[in-house]
Write a protein that holds these residues in place. Sequence first.
Motif, short mmCIF file in Angstrom:
data_model
loop_
_atom_site.label_atom_id
_atom_site.label_comp_id
_atom_site.label_asym_id
_atom_site.label_seq_id
_atom_site.Cartn_x
_atom_site.Cartn_y
_atom_site.Cartn_z
N UNK A 81 0.85 -1.19 0.00
CA UNK A 81 0.00 0.00 0.00
C UNK A 81 0.89 1.24 0.00
N UNK A 82 0.24 2.42 -0.09
CA UNK A 82 1.04 3.64 -0.23
C UNK A 82 1.98 3.85 0.95
N UNK A 83 1.54 3.39 2.08
CA UNK A 83 2.38 3.56 3.25
C UNK A 83 3.48 2.54 3.39
N UNK A 84 3.44 1.57 2.53
CA UNK A 84 4.45 0.52 2.59
C UNK A 84 4.31 -0.38 3.80
N UNK A 85 3.09 -0.48 4.31
CA UNK A 85 2.92 -1.26 5.53
C UNK A 85 2.28 -2.62 5.28
N UNK A 86 1.50 -2.69 4.22
CA UNK A 86 0.79 -3.95 3.95
C UNK A 86 1.11 -4.42 2.53
N UNK B 55 0.42 -16.49 -1.25
CA UNK B 55 -0.78 -16.33 -0.43
C UNK B 55 -0.45 -15.94 1.00
N UNK B 56 0.69 -16.42 1.47
CA UNK B 56 1.09 -16.06 2.83
C UNK B 56 1.51 -14.60 2.92
N UNK B 57 1.85 -14.02 1.78
CA UNK B 57 2.30 -12.63 1.78
C UNK B 57 1.15 -11.65 1.57
N UNK C 40 6.47 -7.23 7.64
CA UNK C 40 7.31 -7.43 8.82
C UNK C 40 7.93 -8.82 8.78
N UNK C 41 8.76 -9.06 9.76
CA UNK C 41 9.52 -10.30 9.79
C UNK C 41 8.63 -11.53 9.90
N UNK C 42 7.58 -11.42 10.66
CA UNK C 42 6.74 -12.61 10.85
C UNK C 42 6.04 -12.99 9.56
N UNK C 43 5.73 -12.01 8.74
CA UNK C 43 5.13 -12.33 7.44
C UNK C 43 6.12 -13.11 6.59
N UNK C 44 7.36 -12.63 6.60
CA UNK C 44 8.37 -13.34 5.82
C UNK C 44 8.52 -14.77 6.34
N UNK D 97 13.52 -10.70 2.12
CA UNK D 97 14.21 -9.70 2.95
C UNK D 97 14.61 -8.50 2.10
N UNK D 98 15.06 -8.79 0.90
CA UNK D 98 15.51 -7.70 0.02
C UNK D 98 14.34 -6.84 -0.43
N UNK D 99 13.31 -7.48 -0.98
CA UNK D 99 12.24 -6.66 -1.56
C UNK D 99 11.42 -5.93 -0.49
N UNK D 100 11.31 -6.51 0.66
CA UNK D 100 10.50 -5.84 1.67
C UNK D 100 11.31 -4.80 2.43
N UNK D 101 12.61 -4.80 2.24
CA UNK D 101 13.43 -3.74 2.83
C UNK D 101 13.64 -2.59 1.86
#
Lengths: 289, 160, 790
Positions: free
Chosen positions: A203-208, A231-233, A239-243, A281-285
């Motif tokens: 999302x725009x906030x980069x949170x979800x 689907x898990x993503x 956050x880390x738990x999602x990964x 880790x790379x793309x979500x950072x």
Amino acid sequence: MYANDFEYYRATSVAEAVELLVSNEGAEPMAGSHGLLPRMRTGEEAPPVLVDINGIDGLRSIEETEAGLSIGALTTHAEIARSELVQTHAPALAVAAQAVGDIQVRNGGSIGGNLAHGDPRADLPAAVLALGGSVSVTGPDGSSSIDATELFHGDFKTEVGDHEIVTAVEIPVAANTASTYVKYRNPLSGYPLIGVGTWVQTDDGGETIEAARVAATGNLVRSMRLEEVENALIGSAVDKSTIDAAVAEAAVDEELYRQDPQASAAYCNHLLAVRTAEALDTVLAIETN
Amino acid sequence: MSKQEITLSVNGATHELHVEPRTLLVTALREELGYTGANVGCETARCGACTVRVNGDAIKSCMQFAVQLDGAEIETVEGLAEDGNLAPLQAQFQAHHGLQCGFCTPGMLMTADTYLKDAENPSREEIREAIEGNLCRCTGYHNIVDAIEATLTEGAPTNE
Amino acid sequence: MSDAEDRSDKRVFGKAIKRNEDIPLLTGSATYTDDVMLREMVHLAIRRSDHAHATIVDIDTSEAEAMDGVIAVYTGEDVVESGVPNTIPTAWMLPGLVTPQYRMLAVDKVRHEGDGIAAVVAETPEKARDALDAIEVTYEKLEHVTDPVDAVESDVPPVHDEAADNVAFDFELGEKDVVDEAFEAADHVVSVDLRQPRIIPNAMEPRAAVADWDRGTEELRIWMTSQNPHLHRMLLSAGTLGVPENKIQVIAPEVGGGFGSKIYHYPDEAVTAWCSMQLGRPVKWKASRMEAYVTDCHGRDHTTTAEIAVNDDGTVQGVRVETYAGLGAQLSQFATATPSYLYSTILSGEYAIPAIYCRVIGAFTNTTPVDAYRGAGRAEGIYVIERLMDVAARELDMDPAEFRRRNLIPADQFPYQTAAAVIYDSGEYERAMDTALEHIGYDDLRERQKALREEGRYLGIGVGNFVESAGLSPSGLAGDLGAQAGGWESSIVRFDSTGTVTVLVGTADQGQGHRTTFAQIAAEELGVDIDAVNVVEGDTDQIPQGMGTYGSRSASVGGGAIARGARDVREKAREIAAHQLEASVEDIGFDDGEFHVVGAPDRSMHIQAVAAQAYLGHNLPEEMDPGLESTNFYDPENFTFPFGTHVAVVEIDPETGAIDLERYVAVDDCGEIINPLIVEGQVHGGIAQGIGAALYEGAVYDDDGHLTTRRMDEYAVPHATYLPDFETENTVTPSPHNPIGVKGVGESATIAAAPTIVSAVVDALEPFGVTHLDMPITPERVWRAMGGGD
């Protein structure tokens, strides 16, 4: 070894190439020849007719379109890897193209040929799958598009018809996305033992995470999307738990791995999880664009 | 199948030749034209002993059919030295003992020479990646990396 | 260092001189066998077995013969009918050895994938290849065996009827009773099971041959990828073709690497020559890489149970080894010597071990024949003793370096008779070991290792000591042990009338730089400029006799022959100088090429001027023949024994098992160093091959007896990114019996590197209770050793 004897035709237009494929039984199109030629020299393939499409104008370019990027089929891996457009809008593809083989192979091989060749070991399919790409093909019935998810049948077979030519690869571009490709090189072949392409949109906030595609290639019977991981993503927080939850899904049926003299299916699955974690880790950072 | 006529420019000289479609570029260079510097060491694009420059890019010449390259400009190892003098890269290979049996050397030189045209202060690891497509079974690569590095930093050997 | 001072008076010997052979190699003008193109030349391709083991029921060549461009198709029966001797002999007999006839092309059955069945000669190589597919071979498949232990223990049909249990030989070294007693008396006995996989040499140049039979003179000229052209001349004559030896010229032009794989008299080169004899036309054969994988000799293939007896004080009391050595489907020239004498006699390593026993069962298997590969036998033996030293140190809870040091043969004990039948010539083992440990900072590394383990990081330090028996000589001893050839080397050192020097020598370079190092030896002895010396190798019509290049012998044995020949030439020149300077020979000094009357320096004559006089012959001492040359056969009195210590540092990625090779230090002692640049190059390349074996390589056969690692994208010859930079040093302990004090260096680093790397990885995994991992140590093997996959 030497390649088999064959008839050679050089097409100067897509229409001519298609015509040559239609009129010659068993004819195969040839672009950079880095996929087909080694298989001819090892005796794995022996096409009676080759239609060289290198002389066709207009198939070697990288352009921005309304939907994203359009990459001409004859664009080489080297050109893709150093393209600022690709690096900016489809980083997974730039990374994967740079990971192909070696300098000489990147200079000689092209994206259209690579994808149409259907080598399950190849790097690019994981990136194109993750980026949600498609290939444009032209055949006797005109032009159409094949989504990457439909493209790879495994064992050097693809959805591209016998009389069709891949003319371009289309990569959609969207806001708030990030992508990358992680390769674990098979020391025997130089191809990936495991390669993982990932793409996420937040999302725009980069949170979800709103959308995600994860794809694997390498020692598999074919390059494939990992839907359980995706689907898990999707819909989860960045956050880390999602990964962790996604990585826990990063495994395929062991029968989907090919034999390798030095790596079992169980180990490949382990690597798949490790590389998926690295890629995520790379793309979500990465700050999404 | 019937032979086809093609034109290749090799190290600046133009050659017309008749080749079967299946004739590899390396075969045409070696057997039709006598440029035997490029060698054939495998059939799976791994060894790189056949590397030449095609239209400015380092390419494995056993991974192209000659007919595909009608009109192309080819540069081979035979074209590196000028007026009988080793090019700086060649001289550095000698100075650093970057070759032993020499079979991989023509391909190694063509890859490295092409790489050096754009390289800027590469690390040793980056140099190793640049020659990833060229196998050498003799040297363990250490001295090859030294030679390429030295060519970048000092050009021709200075300790003559 | 004292030895450096010893060399300070030398002009060219010991100097890092750039190689004079490099220019043609760098410019593409060098001629390899495949570059030889003759008028009217035709091309050979060989149809090979697709099966590991099968009876040949029928071969139908009619379709192939009818194909466009095909000149002839021959089968094994055609070779038999031609009446040539058709036998590839092994070069080393052992007691009880079974020696089935090994033919140029198979006739009754095929015994391994790649076995030659038929030969096609065609106008182009492409047409020859096309016709291969048109040959119809009807097989009756037989059960097969690829593993040496299975070969002996299972009851599949034997590879050869002559060896019903597949045992070619059962070899023993040492007295078992005595060794068993030592084991009984020892405080601890530790054992380890080891598998040393097959290595495929992968010289960058695939094998090739161009044969040209002259029907008029009945002479055969053959260019071939050979490490030993004179042996090939002899074997082509007496073994395969029956052409008189004096009518065969073997030329080994530039040879693109060998590493042992170009010693063997393979069937293919003989078939090439035979085809030329049938057709009266030049015939070329060159192996594809895929062909090379199934026909070039493989190396190693040992399955071993090794035991070591140690006392609480950290002293080794005995070593006991039983090995099953896979020989492949036929006996190559060195198939028998390599796993027997070359292996068992090095099992003492650098250590004072009072009791050693070794048994080796050589087994036929349905696989590509095994022959010498860099380090042959010695590499396998050093691997065994070094693995034992590690497991014993662990058993005693001692630092592995300290445990090794405690057992080193002291420097004052040389020459040293080992319990493994050989006498080591000289050694300062502790000096080399100290140099290596100091170079890498061993004690600090152990501290760092401890600290990193606290963080869950796994650093490993591997120490590998080695000694190598080099030179494969003297002839008498070798003969007593079964060798079918001598261990000497031959040179002709000749001044030309204009003062240049030609050195003809029977060794054969494949990248080792002989043309430079040998010129350095001759130039030093003769006091001439190195550019005045031309070294000629690799042509049996130019060099009358020779034994070739293998077993790290060229510098010590070939170099010895050159030095001795040059000294003979110098002494004859001295006599001429004395005569012309009107002084007695005893009063003639020699300095920097100049003969001078002692005490009258202005009365002098340069050796090159003497050479001119020797050929003019106008004014020579009475009864002296003109000319200035010497033929020398040098037969060493013993092997030489290079040695050293290598140290490796690795870090393991606990997640994937990937091994990061952080540092590699090699301290080699090869005796006197002729050219440090070339010694360093040999060490570098040797390390690379040892690392390759330890981490990446290894042939694999599948359940059908097919080699699954049979292409260059299926077998990991190390690429540049797989290897680190190397840190090398030398100590110098001259060989006391060699004319120039050299020991040889071609194989040392390969022998050292594999056990060093394995030691490092196992050391890193100590917290997981790992005491040994087999090569190649792949990431998966590490991952599993750390509990992955459980």
